[in-house]
Motif scaffolding. Sequence first.
Motif, PDB file in Angstrom:
ATOM      1  N   HIS A  73     -48.577  -9.821  10.466  1.00 64.89           N
ATOM      2  CA  HIS A  73     -47.732  -8.649  10.693  1.00 64.89           C
ATOM      3  C   HIS A  73     -48.298  -7.725  11.766  1.00 64.89           C
ATOM      4  O   HIS A  73     -47.589  -6.838  12.254  1.00 64.89           O
ATOM      5  N   SER A  74     -49.588  -7.919  12.106  1.00 64.20           N
ATOM      6  CA  SER A  74     -50.186  -7.139  13.201  1.00 64.20           C
ATOM      7  C   SER A  74     -49.997  -7.829  14.545  1.00 64.20           C
ATOM      8  O   SER A  74     -50.583  -7.395  15.556  1.00 64.20           O
ATOM      9  N   GLY A  75     -49.247  -8.923  14.543  1.00 56.58           N
ATOM     10  CA  GLY A  75     -49.019  -9.655  15.780  1.00 56.58           C
ATOM     11  C   GLY A  75     -50.101 -10.645  16.122  1.00 56.58           C
ATOM     12  O   GLY A  75     -50.184 -11.103  17.271  1.00 56.58           O
ATOM     13  N   GLN A  76     -50.955 -10.992  15.146  1.00 59.62           N
ATOM     14  CA  GLN A  76     -52.074 -11.898  15.409  1.00 59.62           C
ATOM     15  C   GLN A  76     -51.834 -13.218  14.667  1.00 59.62           C
ATOM     16  O   GLN A  76     -52.581 -13.574  13.754  1.00 59.62           O
ATOM     17  N   GLN A  77     -50.795 -13.949  15.097  1.00 64.22           N
ATOM     18  CA  GLN A  77     -50.465 -15.205  14.425  1.00 64.22           C
ATOM     19  C   GLN A  77     -51.605 -16.205  14.516  1.00 64.22           C
ATOM     20  O   GLN A  77     -51.939 -16.879  13.539  1.00 64.22           O
ATOM     21  N   ALA A  78     -52.229 -16.302  15.681  1.00 60.63           N
ATOM     22  CA  ALA A  78     -53.322 -17.262  15.861  1.00 60.63           C
ATOM     23  C   ALA A  78     -54.483 -16.937  14.929  1.00 60.63           C
ATOM     24  O   ALA A  78     -55.098 -17.829  14.329  1.00 60.63           O
ATOM     25  N   ASP A 121     -41.618 -18.097   9.653  1.00 69.06           N
ATOM     26  CA  ASP A 121     -40.538 -18.006   8.671  1.00 69.06           C
ATOM     27  C   ASP A 121     -40.013 -16.569   8.589  1.00 69.06           C
ATOM     28  O   ASP A 121     -40.774 -15.637   8.305  1.00 69.06           O
ATOM     29  N   PRO A 122     -38.693 -16.348   8.792  1.00 70.97           N
ATOM     30  CA  PRO A 122     -38.140 -14.988   8.730  1.00 70.97           C
ATOM     31  C   PRO A 122     -38.315 -14.343   7.348  1.00 70.97           C
ATOM     32  O   PRO A 122     -38.319 -13.126   7.239  1.00 70.97           O
ATOM     33  N   ALA A 123     -38.440 -15.177   6.299  1.00 68.80           N
ATOM     34  CA  ALA A 123     -38.593 -14.623   4.941  1.00 68.80           C
ATOM     35  C   ALA A 123     -39.893 -13.845   4.773  1.00 68.80           C
ATOM     36  O   ALA A 123     -40.077 -13.142   3.772  1.00 68.80           O
ATOM     37  N   LEU A 124     -40.833 -13.975   5.725  1.00 71.92           N
ATOM     38  CA  LEU A 124     -42.097 -13.259   5.631  1.00 71.92           C
ATOM     39  C   LEU A 124     -41.970 -11.803   6.089  1.00 71.92           C
ATOM     40  O   LEU A 124     -42.946 -11.063   6.071  1.00 71.92           O
ATOM     41  N   ARG A 159     -41.416  -7.915   6.184  1.00 70.19           N
ATOM     42  CA  ARG A 159     -41.772  -6.908   5.190  1.00 70.19           C
ATOM     43  C   ARG A 159     -40.558  -6.475   4.372  1.00 70.19           C
ATOM     44  O   ARG A 159     -40.632  -6.203   3.192  1.00 70.19           O
ATOM     45  N   ARG A 160     -39.414  -6.474   5.012  1.00 70.64           N
ATOM     46  CA  ARG A 160     -38.211  -5.993   4.367  1.00 70.64           C
ATOM     47  C   ARG A 160     -37.808  -6.884   3.186  1.00 70.64           C
ATOM     48  O   ARG A 160     -37.487  -6.422   2.105  1.00 70.64           O
ATOM     49  N   GLU A 161     -37.855  -8.215   3.399  1.00 71.53           N
ATOM     50  CA  GLU A 161     -37.464  -9.145   2.334  1.00 71.53           C
ATOM     51  C   GLU A 161     -38.456  -9.096   1.185  1.00 71.53           C
ATOM     52  O   GLU A 161     -38.091  -9.133   0.026  1.00 71.53           O
ATOM     53  N   ARG A 162     -39.721  -8.995   1.544  1.00 72.65           N
ATOM     54  CA  ARG A 162     -40.750  -8.940   0.495  1.00 72.65           C
ATOM     55  C   ARG A 162     -40.597  -7.669  -0.336  1.00 72.65           C
ATOM     56  O   ARG A 162     -40.739  -7.652  -1.538  1.00 72.65           O
ATOM     57  N   SER A 163     -40.274  -6.576   0.389  1.00 74.38           N
ATOM     58  CA  SER A 163     -40.099  -5.310  -0.312  1.00 74.38           C
ATOM     59  C   SER A 163     -38.897  -5.364  -1.252  1.00 74.38           C
ATOM     60  O   SER A 163     -38.935  -4.883  -2.373  1.00 74.38           O
ATOM     61  N   ALA A 164     -37.807  -5.978  -0.783  1.00 73.94           N
ATOM     62  CA  ALA A 164     -36.614  -6.097  -1.633  1.00 73.94           C
ATOM     63  C   ALA A 164     -36.880  -6.949  -2.851  1.00 73.94           C
ATOM     64  O   ALA A 164     -36.451  -6.637  -3.959  1.00 73.94           O
ATOM     65  N   SER A 165     -37.640  -8.039  -2.598  1.00 71.55           N
ATOM     66  CA  SER A 165     -37.991  -8.923  -3.716  1.00 71.55           C
ATOM     67  C   SER A 165     -38.809  -8.174  -4.746  1.00 71.55           C
ATOM     68  O   SER A 165     -38.601  -8.292  -5.943  1.00 71.55           O
ATOM     69  N   ARG A 166     -39.734  -7.387  -4.270  1.00 73.00           N
ATOM     70  CA  ARG A 166     -40.607  -6.622  -5.154  1.00 73.00           C
ATOM     71  C   ARG A 166     -39.791  -5.598  -5.955  1.00 73.00           C
ATOM     72  O   ARG A 166     -40.006  -5.381  -7.137  1.00 73.00           O
ATOM     73  N   ALA A 167     -38.833  -4.985  -5.227  1.00 73.44           N
ATOM     74  CA  ALA A 167     -38.003  -3.988  -5.906  1.00 73.44           C
ATOM     75  C   ALA A 167     -37.194  -4.641  -7.028  1.00 73.44           C
ATOM     76  O   ALA A 167     -36.982  -4.045  -8.082  1.00 73.44           O
ATOM     77  N   ARG A 168     -36.718  -5.867  -6.771  1.00 73.42           N
ATOM     78  CA  ARG A 168     -35.959  -6.557  -7.824  1.00 73.42           C
ATOM     79  C   ARG A 168     -36.795  -6.771  -9.068  1.00 73.42           C
ATOM     80  O   ARG A 168     -36.345  -6.570 -10.180  1.00 73.42           O
ATOM     81  N   HIS A 169     -38.081  -7.174  -8.834  1.00 75.82           N
ATOM     82  CA  HIS A 169     -38.969  -7.389  -9.988  1.00 75.82           C
ATOM     83  C   HIS A 169     -39.247  -6.089 -10.712  1.00 75.82           C
ATOM     84  O   HIS A 169     -39.335  -6.040 -11.931  1.00 75.82           O
ATOM     85  N   SER A 170     -39.421  -4.992  -9.943  1.00 76.76           N
ATOM     86  CA  SER A 170     -39.725  -3.714 -10.571  1.00 76.76           C
ATOM     87  C   SER A 170     -38.563  -3.226 -11.411  1.00 76.76           C
ATOM     88  O   SER A 170     -38.732  -2.520 -12.390  1.00 76.76           O
ATOM     89  N   ALA A 171     -37.369  -3.572 -10.978  1.00 82.25           N
ATOM     90  CA  ALA A 171     -36.187  -3.088 -11.686  1.00 82.25           C
ATOM     91  C   ALA A 171     -35.823  -3.936 -12.890  1.00 82.25           C
ATOM     92  O   ALA A 171     -34.877  -3.643 -13.593  1.00 82.25           O
ATOM     93  N   THR A 172     -36.574  -5.029 -13.093  1.00 84.70           N
ATOM     94  CA  THR A 172     -36.266  -5.910 -14.215  1.00 84.70           C
ATOM     95  C   THR A 172     -36.326  -5.143 -15.526  1.00 84.70           C
ATOM     96  O   THR A 172     -37.242  -4.374 -15.766  1.00 84.70           O
ATOM     97  N   GLU A 173     -35.371  -5.380 -16.393  1.00 87.72           N
ATOM     98  CA  GLU A 173     -35.304  -4.687 -17.674  1.00 87.72           C
ATOM     99  C   GLU A 173     -36.477  -5.077 -18.561  1.00 87.72           C
ATOM    100  O   GLU A 173     -36.968  -6.202 -18.519  1.00 87.72           O
ATOM    101  N   ALA A 174     -36.955  -4.115 -19.368  1.00 88.29           N
ATOM    102  CA  ALA A 174     -38.077  -4.395 -20.274  1.00 88.29           C
ATOM    103  C   ALA A 174     -37.689  -5.520 -21.235  1.00 88.29           C
ATOM    104  O   ALA A 174     -36.620  -5.481 -21.840  1.00 88.29           O
ATOM    105  N   PRO A 175     -38.542  -6.531 -21.397  1.00 88.10           N
ATOM    106  CA  PRO A 175     -38.188  -7.665 -22.260  1.00 88.10           C
ATOM    107  C   PRO A 175     -38.286  -7.304 -23.747  1.00 88.10           C
ATOM    108  O   PRO A 175     -39.159  -6.545 -24.155  1.00 88.10           O
ATOM    109  N   HIS A 176     -37.374  -7.841 -24.553  1.00 85.34           N
ATOM    110  CA  HIS A 176     -37.386  -7.653 -26.005  1.00 85.34           C
ATOM    111  C   HIS A 176     -37.266  -9.037 -26.631  1.00 85.34           C
ATOM    112  O   HIS A 176     -36.167  -9.539 -26.818  1.00 85.34           O
TER     113      HIS A 176
END
Length: 1008
Positions: free
Chosen positions: A218-223, A259-262, A264-281
């Motif tokens: 993400h810092s532009g240092q792919q190599a 890979d475009p899935a890497l 930051r935006r997609e990762r952040s959205a994915s994380r938000a989905r997990h955070s919003a998961t309802e408490a399990p019972h």
Amino acid sequence: MQAGTSDDMGGATGPKPEFAVLGSLEVRSGSEPVPINGPLQRRVLAVLLLEAGRVVPISRLVTAAWNEKPPDSAEHQVRKTVAKLRRLIPYGPDTIVTDGPGYRAVVDTGQLDLLRYQRLLRQARESSDAGEADRAAARLREALALWRGPVLSGSGGRVVDAASTALEEQRLTAAEQLYDLCMEAGEASEITGELRTLVDEHPLRETLRSRLMLALYHSGQQAAALSEFARARDHLADELGIDPGIELTDLHERILRQDPALSRRERSASRARHSATEAPHALPFDVPDFSGRTSELKWIRDAAGHAPEGSPTVLAIDGMGGGGKTALAIHAAHQMAEQYPCGRLFVDLHGFTPGQTPLSAFHAQGDLLAAVGIPSSEIPVVPAGRAALWQSYMHGRRMLLVLDNAAASDQVRALIPASSDSLVLITSRPRLTGLDGAEWLTVGALPEPDSHQLLRTTLGAERVEREPEAARELVRLCGGLPLAVRIAAARLANRPRWTVQRLVDRLRDHERRLDELASEGRGVAGALLLSYQSMPQEQRTAFRLLGHHPGRYLDADEAAALLDTDPMTAENVLEELVDVRLLEAREPGAYALHDLVRSFVHRVAQSQKAPEDAQAVRRLLDHYLHRAENACDVLFPGRRRFGDTGEDARGHRYADKEAALQWLDQHRDSLLLAVDAAYDRGLFWHAARLPRELGFHSSIRGYDAQANAALEKGVSASRKLGDRPLTRLNLMNLAMGKWRLGQLREAVARLEEAVDLSQLMADAHSEAECKARLGQAYNSLGELDRALRLSEEANLAAQELGFTRLDGSSLSTLSLIQVRLGRFEEAADSAERAVAIFDSIQEIQLSVDALSNLSQAIEGLGRYDEALARADAALERCRRMSMPSVLPLVLARRTDVLVCMGLLEEAASSATHALAEATRCTDDIHRATVHLSAGRALYAHGDLSAARAQQLLAYEIACRMELRHDEASALWDLARTADAQGDRHAARKHRAAAGRLFSLMGVQETAR
């Protein structure tokens, strides 16, 4: 460190002490350091602080303090160390408190860096779940800033190092979370330096390496990111000989193809989905008919309520199969569910499930992660990754976990959250002693009222109330085992035409009971079988051999006999069976089998017979015979020994009479059952030898009905052996048991047969002994002349043979006969000689009778003070030996003397006591005498109606048992009472009848 004050220290001045354990141990009081010198002090204090708020047992402190085997004085040294720490640390006694089996550090968040660290991590988690990324990152940075290195700088020993490793893992997880937040915030370039430093410190941690690769990308240092993968691959190959894991390899490939899935935006959205998961019972159904366990539920609630902030509470519930552990845990979990808003989870670990392999921690983590909603594609397939994800998920969450049906500590250790305010309820059959920091609760049988309530709720109150006695018996037969009660109720519910009594009758069959307690594939036998099958073969063999024990209670010596080993090794085996809940520990060295476990082990023993079984039973019977004979030899000095009792008899000695009597008291039931077992197995020698000892013991403790049943088998076994000496011995002891029960004609018949056998064998000792007992029986029948002749013959023979004990006992009987005949001087002389003989051989039991007879003789001579002193001496000895069968007679003797002395209030009290003891006593031979004494006391007190009632009771008993002297005495006293009541006709009638009986017996007028 943050400053603290002492506002709550009860008036003390000065700042609270502050502690730092995240690195080298530091203690401060204000700005001044408090030196903690020596490794022992530092390790003890570090462990207490690492477990702040929890009780740390002294045994754990010993383990922490010494790397190698601790010295014998280790516990003492730990206590001294704690005392020194209390002196060194300001407010030391308030900071380190004694609590139960150990010590507890009492500190708040402001005093200990570890607590502040854990609070900050929890706050970070809450902020992250709320979508406050900046706040979460700030809290993580604050927490990580507190870290100064390993606890005690890595020199804390195994226990401290293990805790330090867990904290280090927690720190790295927190760092990874921080770097994730930073990358999402677009700060990838700012963290590459920190990440590289951490990767260099932990080159094998692939999760850290993946963050560094992402930060570089993400810092532009792919190599550079791809180069990091190459470095990781080379390092893993050199150090471990393995390739990078799937996740790191997958990341490398995705970076390689950008890979475009890497993003930051997609990762952040994915994380938000997990955070919003309802408490399990995910708790199972809570049965509505749960009953009892009030104290256990309170213990769970209290333990959960006292948990320190920031660390999990682990409560381990153990007990035998079918004991209701799972139902208890689920019921408690439902009661406390609202206190754990982040969710409730349940997993069956299948430790003892038919046809199932116990679930590994790895698979259990997968099930739990799936239960909280994490997609299977995101659940790591390697153990380290899955464990890390589980801990990451639980970090900072307040959840309730029920880990059910665990087989071992290893199954659950990796499931316990490293840092959270969660409650973990674990159920298992064995106690999971390998779980450090856990609190244990052993679930035993349900108390009878709780079992009865469970039956009412499961079967229905109407059917229970229709047959209350049968319902109580059903509960008893189920042994307080909830599974058994539920199955019994289910069977009755399924058979509405059955009465409760019908099922009770079926359950009374010991061989069928386990079959009856089974329904729809579940049953008590199946539950116990799983515990049995889980044991190693050597332990199963030991359990099977213990199945040949005849009773419910056993000790290490009995087990040693069965297992053919020494008591210490046998005790270890028994303790292992306690650990798997197939045995109950009662007190050191003593154990018990639950009734249903007893049925199960007997079934195992019968179904898996082996050649060594017969020898095991013989060893146990030998052990019983040796110990019982030795005990009786101590209690009844001067008695004849019978035959050879082997080496063990000479090898074991009791310290005193109390120890010998205690052994017999504790093993009485097992000895009675052993006679039955020996007889049924055809071991007639043991069946013929053991009853004698029971007869002697019963003469003190008064359980003659049971002892006589054993002696009947002893007679039968002796006849089967064709052993005349043993037959004679058992006939004589059986006769005395029947005499104590008032079965005089039966006693005489057996004694006459015993005399004939003695003469046939030309055994002078046996003949003299039997004649003495026959004289005793004829005295009770009122045939005083024959009784006198037999007793005199026995006494002369005893003196000629040097049979000291018989010399004393025949003199004692002779004195009672002489008292009845009115020959008081001779009676006093005989009784005094008997007492002297018994005192010379330290025979207490028979001396009680002799002292009572001496008191009666001296009373006849008019020396009342002296008669009372002898009665009091008899009472003291009777109480010293705790002789319930003789106590009513001695109290009655004392009553008679007190009446003669005019001490009527004391006489009434003694009579009341005598009557109360007689109702508790099973022996009948002295019952008429007790009622006669009570009648005399009441007569003297002027209560003529009550006196007459007691005299009539004495008369009825005497007639029924053919106690002619007591019958005549009752008539004589009734005549006197009738006179006092003005009923002259009844008085003349009673006096004439009494006179005829006394004349037939040769009783003088002065002795009536």
